[in-house]
Design an enzyme around this catalytic site. Structure first.
Site, PDB file in Angstrom:
ATOM      1  N   GLU A  11      23.314  41.396 -44.824  1.00 34.15           N
ATOM      2  CA  GLU A  11      24.488  42.286 -44.864  1.00 34.15           C
ATOM      3  C   GLU A  11      24.320  43.218 -43.677  1.00 34.15           C
ATOM      4  O   GLU A  11      23.429  44.073 -43.687  1.00 34.15           O
ATOM      5  CB  GLU A  11      24.534  43.091 -46.168  1.00 34.15           C
ATOM      6  N   CYS A  54      28.353  51.535 -43.179  1.00 30.05           N
ATOM      7  CA  CYS A  54      28.659  50.253 -42.526  1.00 30.05           C
ATOM      8  C   CYS A  54      30.161  50.040 -42.539  1.00 30.05           C
ATOM      9  O   CYS A  54      30.708  49.341 -41.703  1.00 30.05           O
ATOM     10  CB  CYS A  54      27.950  49.123 -43.247  1.00 30.05           C
TER      11      CYS A  54
HETATM   12  P1  NDP Z   1      17.907  49.052 -39.532  1.00 30.65           P
HETATM   13  O1  NDP Z   1      18.332  47.685 -39.159  1.00 30.65           O
HETATM   14  O2  NDP Z   1      17.322  49.914 -38.495  1.00 30.65           O
HETATM   15  O3  NDP Z   1      16.792  48.971 -40.710  1.00 30.65           O
HETATM   16  C1  NDP Z   1      17.056  48.329 -41.921  1.00 30.65           C
HETATM   17  C2  NDP Z   1      15.754  47.996 -42.611  1.00 30.65           C
HETATM   18  O4  NDP Z   1      15.044  47.004 -41.859  1.00 30.65           O
HETATM   19  C3  NDP Z   1      14.804  49.177 -42.736  1.00 30.65           C
HETATM   20  O5  NDP Z   1      14.148  49.112 -43.985  1.00 30.65           O
HETATM   21  C4  NDP Z   1      13.821  48.917 -41.597  1.00 30.65           C
HETATM   22  O6  NDP Z   1      12.574  49.541 -41.780  1.00 30.65           O
HETATM   23  C5  NDP Z   1      13.698  47.415 -41.688  1.00 30.65           C
HETATM   24  N1  NDP Z   1      13.141  46.745 -40.518  1.00 30.65           N
HETATM   25  C6  NDP Z   1      13.223  47.113 -39.220  1.00 30.65           C
HETATM   26  N2  NDP Z   1      12.574  46.207 -38.438  1.00 30.65           N
HETATM   27  C7  NDP Z   1      12.084  45.251 -39.267  1.00 30.65           C
HETATM   28  C8  NDP Z   1      11.326  44.062 -39.085  1.00 30.65           C
HETATM   29  N3  NDP Z   1      10.961  43.645 -37.890  1.00 30.65           N
HETATM   30  N4  NDP Z   1      11.001  43.347 -40.165  1.00 30.65           N
HETATM   31  C9  NDP Z   1      11.370  43.717 -41.386  1.00 30.65           C
HETATM   32  N5  NDP Z   1      12.073  44.837 -41.637  1.00 30.65           N
HETATM   33  C10 NDP Z   1      12.447  45.595 -40.593  1.00 30.65           C
HETATM   34  O7  NDP Z   1      19.163  49.735 -40.233  1.00 30.65           O
HETATM   35  P2  NDP Z   1      19.379  51.250 -40.711  1.00 30.65           P
HETATM   36  O8  NDP Z   1      18.414  51.599 -41.787  1.00 30.65           O
HETATM   37  O9  NDP Z   1      19.503  52.120 -39.521  1.00 30.65           O
HETATM   38  O10 NDP Z   1      20.821  51.121 -41.428  1.00 30.65           O
HETATM   39  C11 NDP Z   1      22.015  51.161 -40.744  1.00 30.65           C
HETATM   40  C12 NDP Z   1      22.570  49.767 -40.473  1.00 30.65           C
HETATM   41  O11 NDP Z   1      22.758  49.070 -41.695  1.00 30.65           O
HETATM   42  C13 NDP Z   1      23.949  49.821 -39.828  1.00 30.65           C
HETATM   43  O12 NDP Z   1      24.034  48.835 -38.837  1.00 30.65           O
HETATM   44  C14 NDP Z   1      24.879  49.501 -40.985  1.00 30.65           C
HETATM   45  O13 NDP Z   1      26.129  48.994 -40.592  1.00 30.65           O
HETATM   46  C15 NDP Z   1      24.067  48.508 -41.750  1.00 30.65           C
HETATM   47  N6  NDP Z   1      24.518  48.429 -43.138  1.00 30.65           N
HETATM   48  C16 NDP Z   1      25.192  47.306 -43.572  1.00 30.65           C
HETATM   49  C17 NDP Z   1      25.722  47.257 -44.847  1.00 30.65           C
HETATM   50  C18 NDP Z   1      26.447  46.056 -45.366  1.00 30.65           C
HETATM   51  O14 NDP Z   1      26.619  45.950 -46.580  1.00 30.65           O
HETATM   52  N7  NDP Z   1      26.891  45.138 -44.527  1.00 30.65           N
HETATM   53  C19 NDP Z   1      25.601  48.391 -45.749  1.00 30.65           C
HETATM   54  C20 NDP Z   1      24.849  49.509 -45.205  1.00 30.65           C
HETATM   55  C21 NDP Z   1      24.340  49.508 -43.946  1.00 30.65           C
HETATM   56  P3  NDP Z   1      12.220  50.906 -40.990  1.00 30.65           P
HETATM   57  O15 NDP Z   1      13.189  51.933 -41.446  1.00 30.65           O
HETATM   58  O16 NDP Z   1      10.834  51.139 -41.408  1.00 30.65           O
HETATM   59  O17 NDP Z   1      12.379  50.587 -39.526  1.00 30.65           O
END
Ligand code: NDP
Length: 523
Positions: free
Chosen positions: A287, A321
């Site tokens: 997502e 999002c």
């Molecule tokens: P990120 O993509 O930065 O992070 C999401 C998660 O992925 C975090 O838990 C992060 O951990 C983890 N992560 C990062 N790198 C890795 C890796 N290499 N391997 C495994 N896990 C990893 O997103 P944000 O938290 O900044 O959220 C915002 C984004 O989410 C926006 O783009 C938004 O549009 C999207 N979103 C989409 C939704 C949907 O339903 N389509 C709903 C809500 C948000 P860490 O924080 O430790 O880096």
């Protein structure tokens, strides 16, 4: 409060008691800040050598809690615990699984004000958005339970093939995959953890959950509800630590049978490619981001359109999002709509998000704060800033990441920011000659999450037929592009916004967590 059902569409005028109870919980939570929290593996507290702090983005001097910097070894321990628990859990009758998950949802309800206070402090959400996040979590879990029951555990008798001299019984059964990994983002820390976790658990998978590093506390409080509901040991595990190390180790572990990742496009696509390096294809629910347009026709109700657009542009500081980040307005109504949007935006109050009066809080961290400033440096050159555009640094804003809600017009339509998710409180507005032109622009992005429309009913039907997005609203003052709720608006994206084509909190979601098995028995 018995008659009031909180959703993102009803939250604008809640009963007074909701405020009182939030404030009581906030005082209690604030009196106990800074505690250390473990990870939860096999139901036990689990500590790492290194720790990190969760801070309040409205006041970075306020430390909310101390959390474990989990390592690759910790990731593997959690997966091993889930793997060991899977056989027992998958063979537990679905009715028992449903009953335990309903218990978890009830515990969430019982703790809703306390968890909402933590979400407000940790994410920077205003109190109603924070309450919405955790209320939605319970509803997502309950919706998964309801779907499981409605489908009677997804066991379907098929036709009997006409075998001469034998009787055939053919049964289709949906069965869980194994260890399911859930990685969640900061912006809806509980709903986007609890929703997928609930679906994975009720269908019989064992789960490892990793929250964003910005929001370990909110997700820990949710995890306590799941733990306290009495799930068998190892069925649910909660780990914390950086995505780049602990997260990557989770992705790389071959014992993970499937995953749900909610987050940014770039990280999600990286995970998708990494996960594909395994020995065989495993289910990967992604997502991802959005670049959500709203189209306003010359026949629109100006007030509805303006109210809906402002709510969706600036709710949670543009960090949804589903945020409305682009608006295309038909020429004859352009000035009227824009003037009203500016007027409403300038009335929005910004400050401590836990305070009743504030609609906007801070953006989540220093990266987002810097992004806002960089985007504005560009947009000030390429367009006209109608309102906002600055960070706030004086007085009560001094220790937080506060950015003004910002509207920008007259940016050339080939500018890259029309297509890039910004995830800060900036919305761009454009004048269009007709609806066909608006639709071409609306669809000309790699994303397809949500969209909004204001105009006649006939136009709205045309809009639904032509828009390329998963969740679409017409003539909705409660939010042009935001505010989905399980059971009402199942949520998911097309194109670069999602991988499965099936929306969470809807008819087709739970099936994603199971594979089909056919049982043919000849008597
Ligand atoms: P990120 O993509 O930065 O992070 C999401 C998660 O992925 C975090 O838990 C992060 O951990 C983890 N992560 C990062 N790198 C890795 C890796 N290499 N391997 C495994 N896990 C990893 O997103 P944000 O938290 O900044 O959220 C915002 C984004 O989410 C926006 O783009 C938004 O549009 C999207 N979103 C989409 C939704 C949907 O339903 N389509 C709903 C809500 C948000 P860490 O924080 O430790 O880096």
């Amino acid at each position: 409060m018995a008659d009031f059902k909180l959703t993102y569409a009803t939250m604008f005028n809640p009963p007074e008691e909701l405020h009182t109870r939030f404030e009581e919980a906030l005082s209690e939570v604030r009196a106990n800040l800074g505690k250390e929290y473990g990870m939860l593996i096999s139901g036990e507290e689990y500590y790492a050598e290194n720790k990190f702090k969760s801070k309040n983005p409205a006041n970075t001097e306020e430390i909310l809690g101390l959390f474990q910097t989990g390592t690759a070894d910790d990731a593997n321990t959690a997966i091993a615990a889930a793997k060991a628990a899977f056989p027992g859990w998958s063979h537990t009758p679905y009715q028992e699984r449903v009953s335990l998950l309903r218990k978890a949802a009830d515990l969430i309800d019982a703790r809703i004000f306390k968890i909402a206070a933590a979400i407000s402090l940790e994410v920077g959400k205003n109190r109603l958005e924070a309450l919405g996040d955790i209320a939605e979590t319970a509803d997502l879990i309950r919706y998964a339970c309801y779907q499981m029951e409605k489908s009677d555990g997804f066991v379907v008798e098929m036709g009997k093939d006409p075998l001469v001299g034998y009787t055939a019984t053919n049964t289709s059964v949906l069965r869980p995959y194994g260890v399911w990994l859930v990685i969640s983002p900061f912006n809806f820390p509980t709903a986007l953890s609890g929703g997928p976790v609930g679906a994975a658990l009720v269908t019989g998978n064992a789960v490892v959950l990793k929250p964003a590093t910005d929001t370990p506390w909110s997700v820990r409080l949710l995890s306590e509800c799941l733990n306290d509901a009495g799930l068998p040991e190892g069925v649910f595990n909660f780990v914390t630590g950086p995505g780049s190390t602990l997260g990557q180790a989770l992705i790389d572990n071959p014992d993970v049978a499937g995953l749900t990742f909610t987050g940014s496009y770039d990280v999600g696509m990286g995970i998708y490619r990494n996960f594909a390096a395994g020995k065989y294809v495993r289910p990967t629910i992604l997502e991802l981001g959005g670049k959500n347009p709203t189209i306003v026709s010359r026949n629109a109700d100006v007030e509805r359109a303006a109210v809906g657009i402002v709510r969706s542009a600036f709710g949670l500081q543009g960090q949804k999002c589903s945020a409305c980040s682009r608006v295309y307005i038909e020429e004859p109504l352009y000035d009227q709509v824009v003037n009203r949007i500016v007027e409403l935006t300038e009335k929005l109050s910004i400050g401590d998000p836990t305070s009743r009066n504030n609609y906007l809080g801070p953006v989540v961290n220093s990266w987002a704060y810097r992004d806002f400033q960089n985007f504005m440096a560009d947009l000030k050159q390429s367009g006209n800033v109608l309102t906002g555009g600055e960070i706030l640094t004086e007085g009560t804003y001094a220790n937080g990441y506060f950015c003004q809600p910002t509207l920008v017009a007259d940016v050339p339509l080939d500018h890259q920011l029309w297509k890039r998710e910004m995830f800060v409180p900036i919305t761009m507005l454009a004048r269009v000659k007709n609806l066909e032109g608006a639709m071409l622009l609306a669809n000309d992005v790699d994303y397809g999450l949500t969209s909004g429309f204001y105009g006649s009913e006939e136009e709205a039907r045309w809009f639904f037929q032509n828009i390329e997005a998963g969740v679409n609203y017409a003539n909705r003052p409660q939010g042009a592009t935001t505010g989905a709720w399980p059971g009402f608006q199942p949520f998911g994206g097309w194109k670069g916004s999602g991988s499965s084509g099936k929306n969470a909190g809807g008819h087709y979601y739970l099936q994603l967590y199971m594979h089909e098995q056919i049982h043919t028995l000849i008597k």
